[in-house]
Design a protein around this motif. Sequence first.
Motif, short mmCIF file in Angstrom:
data_model
loop_
_atom_site.label_atom_id
_atom_site.label_comp_id
_atom_site.label_asym_id
_atom_site.label_seq_id
_atom_site.Cartn_x
_atom_site.Cartn_y
_atom_site.Cartn_z
N TYR A 39 0.84 -1.18 0.00
CA TYR A 39 0.00 0.00 0.00
C TYR A 39 0.88 1.24 0.00
CZ TYR A 39 -3.70 -3.29 0.71
OH TYR A 39 -4.56 -4.33 0.52
N ILE A 40 0.35 2.30 -0.55
CA ILE A 40 1.11 3.52 -0.79
C ILE A 40 1.73 4.08 0.49
CG2 ILE A 40 -0.76 5.20 -0.63
CD1 ILE A 40 0.48 6.20 -3.43
N ASP A 41 1.14 3.78 1.64
CA ASP A 41 1.67 4.29 2.90
C ASP A 41 2.45 3.24 3.70
OD1 ASP A 41 -0.59 2.83 3.46
OD2 ASP A 41 -1.46 4.30 4.82
N VAL A 61 1.17 -1.85 -6.24
CA VAL A 61 0.99 -0.79 -5.25
C VAL A 61 -0.47 -0.32 -5.30
CG1 VAL A 61 1.70 1.50 -4.47
CG2 VAL A 61 3.38 -0.04 -5.52
N ASP A 63 -3.56 2.22 -3.41
CA ASP A 63 -3.96 3.32 -2.53
C ASP A 63 -5.36 2.96 -2.08
OD1 ASP A 63 -4.44 5.64 -1.17
OD2 ASP A 63 -4.24 6.97 -2.91
N LYS A 64 -5.47 2.45 -0.88
CA LYS A 64 -6.67 1.80 -0.37
C LYS A 64 -6.94 0.59 -1.25
CE LYS A 64 -8.57 5.87 1.86
NZ LYS A 64 -7.58 6.85 1.55
N LYS A 66 -7.46 1.00 -4.67
CA LYS A 66 -7.24 1.45 -6.05
C LYS A 66 -5.80 1.15 -6.48
CE LYS A 66 -7.32 5.56 -8.92
NZ LYS A 66 -7.42 7.02 -8.91
N VAL A 68 -2.41 1.76 -8.21
CA VAL A 68 -1.67 2.96 -8.61
C VAL A 68 -0.38 2.63 -9.36
CG1 VAL A 68 -2.64 4.50 -6.87
CG2 VAL A 68 -0.59 3.21 -6.33
#
Length: 90
Positions: A39-41, A61, A63-64, A66, A68
């Motif tokens: 995940y992005i974070d 990767v 984002d939630k 979605k 990316v």
Amino acid sequence: MISGGSILDDVREDMFNKEKYNTPVARYLLQPLANEKVYIDDSMESVMEKFNQTGNYNLVVLDKRKYVGFVSRANVFNAYRQTLIDVSHE
């Protein structure tokens, strides 16, 4: 879901079956396993652990939920090497 045969075999079986015409396309898409996506974070430690666990050269990767992009092992190591070079010259 996808059987042990080729993906084309699975699609071919359903392609001409009118009862399957409303089946979502997602049924035929390959989905990454939980340890093949980040995940992005996520921390770099977490990302590197997933590279080590999977042996993959790329991870999906998100984002939630979605998509990316991908992160590649080579790009991570190149960025790390460049950071080491930059820090050693300071």
